[in-house]
Structure formats: structure tokens, C-alpha cells
Design a protein around this motif. Structure first.
Motif, PDB file in Angstrom:
ATOM      1  N   ASP A   3       3.257   4.302 -30.673  1.00  0.00           N
ATOM      2  CA  ASP A   3       2.460   3.857 -29.854  1.00  0.00           C
ATOM      3  C   ASP A   3       2.867   2.203 -29.270  1.00  0.00           C
ATOM      4  N   GLY A   4       2.383   2.672 -28.021  1.00  0.00           N
ATOM      5  CA  GLY A   4       2.984   0.578 -27.267  1.00  0.00           C
ATOM      6  C   GLY A   4       4.388   0.461 -27.335  1.00  0.00           C
ATOM      7  N   PHE A   5       5.488   1.459 -28.072  1.00  0.00           N
ATOM      8  CA  PHE A   5       6.694   0.854 -28.578  1.00  0.00           C
ATOM      9  C   PHE A   5       7.884   1.910 -27.255  1.00  0.00           C
ATOM     10  N   GLY A   6       7.633   1.243 -26.383  1.00  0.00           N
ATOM     11  CA  GLY A   6       9.657   1.803 -25.481  1.00  0.00           C
ATOM     12  C   GLY A   6      10.367   1.365 -26.038  1.00  0.00           C
ATOM     13  N   CYS A   7      11.089   3.033 -25.770  1.00  0.00           N
ATOM     14  CA  CYS A   7      12.701   3.661 -26.867  1.00  0.00           C
ATOM     15  C   CYS A   7      13.293   4.280 -25.535  1.00  0.00           C
ATOM     16  N   VAL A   8      14.649   3.710 -25.595  1.00  0.00           N
ATOM     17  CA  VAL A   8      15.818   3.771 -24.550  1.00  0.00           C
ATOM     18  C   VAL A   8      16.308   4.858 -25.329  1.00  0.00           C
ATOM     19  N   ASN A   9      17.189   5.909 -24.774  1.00  0.00           N
ATOM     20  CA  ASN A   9      17.634   6.450 -24.918  1.00  0.00           C
ATOM     21  C   ASN A   9      19.144   6.626 -24.167  1.00  0.00           C
ATOM     22  N   MET A  10      20.593   6.209 -24.759  1.00  0.00           N
ATOM     23  CA  MET A  10      21.599   6.303 -24.106  1.00  0.00           C
ATOM     24  C   MET A  10      22.464   6.803 -25.288  1.00  0.00           C
ATOM     25  N   PHE A  11      22.883   8.351 -24.612  1.00  0.00           N
ATOM     26  CA  PHE A  11      23.453   9.036 -24.958  1.00  0.00           C
ATOM     27  C   PHE A  11      25.008   8.991 -23.481  1.00  0.00           C
ATOM     28  N   PHE A  12      26.306   8.410 -24.387  1.00  0.00           N
ATOM     29  CA  PHE A  12      27.231   8.025 -23.653  1.00  0.00           C
ATOM     30  C   PHE A  12      28.198   9.771 -24.017  1.00  0.00           C
ATOM     31  N   GLU A  13      28.236  10.230 -24.895  1.00  0.00           N
ATOM     32  CA  GLU A  13      28.767  11.302 -25.043  1.00  0.00           C
ATOM     33  C   GLU A  13      27.639  12.606 -24.704  1.00  0.00           C
ATOM     34  N   GLU A  14      27.929  14.093 -24.755  1.00  0.00           N
ATOM     35  CA  GLU A  14      26.972  15.214 -24.822  1.00  0.00           C
ATOM     36  C   GLU A  14      26.772  15.519 -26.404  1.00  0.00           C
ATOM     37  N   SER A  15      25.686  15.847 -25.803  1.00  0.00           N
ATOM     38  CA  SER A  15      25.020  16.357 -26.947  1.00  0.00           C
ATOM     39  C   SER A  15      23.250  17.080 -27.024  1.00  0.00           C
ATOM     40  N   THR A  16      23.111  17.981 -27.818  1.00  0.00           N
ATOM     41  CA  THR A  16      22.611  18.927 -27.683  1.00  0.00           C
ATOM     42  C   THR A  16      21.394  18.562 -28.307  1.00  0.00           C
TER      43      THR A  16
END
Ligand code: ASP
Length: 301
Positions: A38-51
Motif C-alpha cells: 500500500d502506498g508504493f508506486g510500481c512501474v512496469n517497463m517491458f521493452f520486449e513482448e510478454s504475456t
């Protein structure tokens, strides 16, 4: 800058921490843990395909109550406006982001992010180098099946050379005392793998009855220009099919990190085989990633 915990490869976890992550995975799968992020910012950076990896990281973060932002490469100034990776990391930190989950085709990219970022970084796959959370969920699936891995024989079949999953999983299996057998043609499995107590096997048929588990790999065609052997040669030597399944021990299991290519490394009979564990692996992906994120941010409780 404070050094915060990141997961770049399995070596970042001590044996006790590895056991703790597995323990927490079991708990989190049994009952939703609540808003531990709770309260934590999370960034997902995917430069390649992923399912699988992308979806399961998202679900894990959301289930833990994090504020989640998905940045596709086209949204990043890094890709199009000449901003450096280091400046991107500083910027995200100033925005209050605490966790970056990153997938990139360049080996070592997540490590560079971790050096520049005042927060936690999780490697979601970097080129041919490593894919630690996939290795964790593979090993968790094996432990669930066999209790412990000491003395168990695990065969990894196919394009080991270009597989970051294989590279991380091999290390984890060795740490837990499993006997690792790498199986494949010379072009996907050079001799140097014979170092460090790993068995190299070219004859899949010959070794089948000795294996407790098989991890099939996709041929990573995006990582080389020309297929070094014909598809027919590969299929005849290494595809798991009905005839080969019949050679396995009765309690043997078959796994695959996904995505699998029907007709190449396996045929449809594998998908109906009683020991096929692919969907279990995918399922554990969420629990493992919740456990990893919680551990990196909150430590051991
Ligand atoms: N999904 C796994 C990876 O990202 C395996 C594969 O793509 O074959 O490495």
C-alpha cells in the motif's frame, strides 16, 4: 543513496531468503495477503513482448495494493527523446516510484537500472542473461511435486544457449542439489556447459527413462538470424511426443516456461499428458511475484 534490495538474478537471494520466498508464496496462494505494498508506486517497463510475466507481475502488484503504472517503450522518453536510462531512473524516483520491474533485450540492462535508481528493481528477463522470477516459479513447481530436489534428475531440453530461463533455472536447481542434464544439439548446447557438474546429453531418447522432470524450451528464433539446423532435424531429435512420453518414468513431470510452440518442442499429446505442469507453473507466477515484491520491499517478517 541508500542501497535497496533488487532481484537481478537468483544469486541475489541467499538460501534462507530463497526458502522464505517459497514459504511466502505458499501463504499468499492460500490466502490473499492484503495491501502489503500500500502506498508504493510500481512501474512496469517491458521493452520486449510478454504475456505471462507481464500479466502476473501486474496481478501481483495489484493484489498487494501497489499503485501500478505500465510504461510501454513508446511511452518512454528514453526510447524516443534521447533521455538516458540513468536520468529516467532519477525521474521515476522523484515521482515517488519505489519499484521498477524491467524486461529488456540487452543483458545487464536491469542491473544498470538498479545502479541508477533509488528503489527496488526486479529483472523480468534481460536478453539471454537471466529471468529469475521464472526460475523461482519453475523451482517452486518442482518442489511442490517432489518435496525436495536433492537426487532428482531434471532435464532441460532444447535451445539452452539463448534461454535466459535455462540460465537462471540451472543455477537454482544446482543450489538445491538437483542433478541437471542439459539435452540438445551442439548448436543450442555447446560443450562449455559441461563445466560445473552439469551433464550434457545429445541423445534425448537414451536419457528419457532417467529423468524425474523435463523442462522443454522454445527455440528463441528472435535471438539469432538463421536457424542452425532444420526444423525436421530438431523435431526428430528433440520434440517430446507420444512415443517419447511412453519412455518416461511413471511419476515424471513435464514443464515449459511458455510460450510453447506446438509441433516444434512438443506435440499435442504432451498437453494431455498427466504429468504436464505448465498451467501450474503459470499459476504460481502470481504467488512467486507477490512473494518477491513483498520480500524486496518489506524484508523478512
Ligand atoms: N517467456 C520466457 C522468456 O521470456 C521463455 C521464452 O520466451 O521462450 O524468456
Amino acid at each position: 543513496m541508500r542501497i535497496r534490495r533488487s532481484l537481478i538474478d537468483l544469486d541475489d537471494l541467499t538460501p534462507r531468503e530463497l526458502a522464505y520466498v517459497f514459504e511466502r508464496t505458499e501463504q499468499f496462494e492460500a490466502a490473499p495477503p492484503g495491501a502489503l505494498l500500500d502506498g508504493f508506486g510500481c512501474v512496469n517497463m517491458f521493452f520486449e513482448e510478454s504475456t505471462r510475466t507481464f500479466t502476473s507481475f501486474n496481478l501481483a502488484e495489484l493484489r498487494l495494493g501497489a499503485a501500478v503504472v505500465n510504461l510501454a517503450p513508446r511511452d518512454l522518453s528514453l526510447a524516443t527523446k534521447g533521455e538516458t536510462l540513468e536520468d529516467t531512473a532519477l525521474t521515476l524516483g522523484a515521482l515517488g516510484v519505489s519499484i521498477i520491474v524491467v524486461r529488456h533485450h540487452e543483458p545487464g540492462f536491469p542491473q544498470r537500472v538498479a545502479l541508477a535508481f533509488d528503489g527496488h528493481v526486479v529483472n523480468a528477463g534481460d536478453g539471454v542473461h537471466a529471468h529469475p522470477t521464472q526460475a523461482l516459479l519453475d523451482i517452486y513447481t518442482l518442489l511442490e511435486e517432489f518435496g525436495e530436489l536433492k537426487g532428482r534428475s531434471v532435464g532441460i531440453v532444447g535451445d539452452v544457449l539463448h534461454s535466459r530461463v535455462a540460465h537462471s533455472t540451472i543455477r537454482g536447481l544446482q543450489r538445491l542439489g538437483a542433478a541437471v542434464v542439459l539435452i540438445g544439439p551442439e548448436c543450442f548446447l555447446p560443450h562449455d556447459y559441461a563445466d560445473e557438474g552439469i551433464t550434457i546429453e545429445r541423445d534425448f531418447d537414451g536419457v528419457l527413462p532417467q529423468l524425474d522432470a523435463i523442462v522443454l524450451l522454445r527455440i528463441q528464433r528472435e535471438r539469432f538470424v538463421e536457424m542452425p539446423i532444420t526444423d525436421e532435424e530438431y523435431v526428430s531429435g528433440y520434440r517430446l511426443d507420444e512415443r517419447r512420453l511412453a519412455q518416461l518414468r511413471s511419476e515424471a513431470i513435464v514443464m515449459h516456461p511458455g510460450p510453447y510452440n506446438r509441433g516444434m518442442e512438443l506435440d499435442d499429446s504432451v498437453l494431455e499428458f498427466a504429468g504436464w505442469r505448465y498451467l501450474k507453473q503459470v499459476h504460481h507466477g502470481v504467488g512467486i511475484r507477490m512473494a518477491v515484491l513483498d520480500f524486496l520491499v518489506n524484508g523478512r517478517r
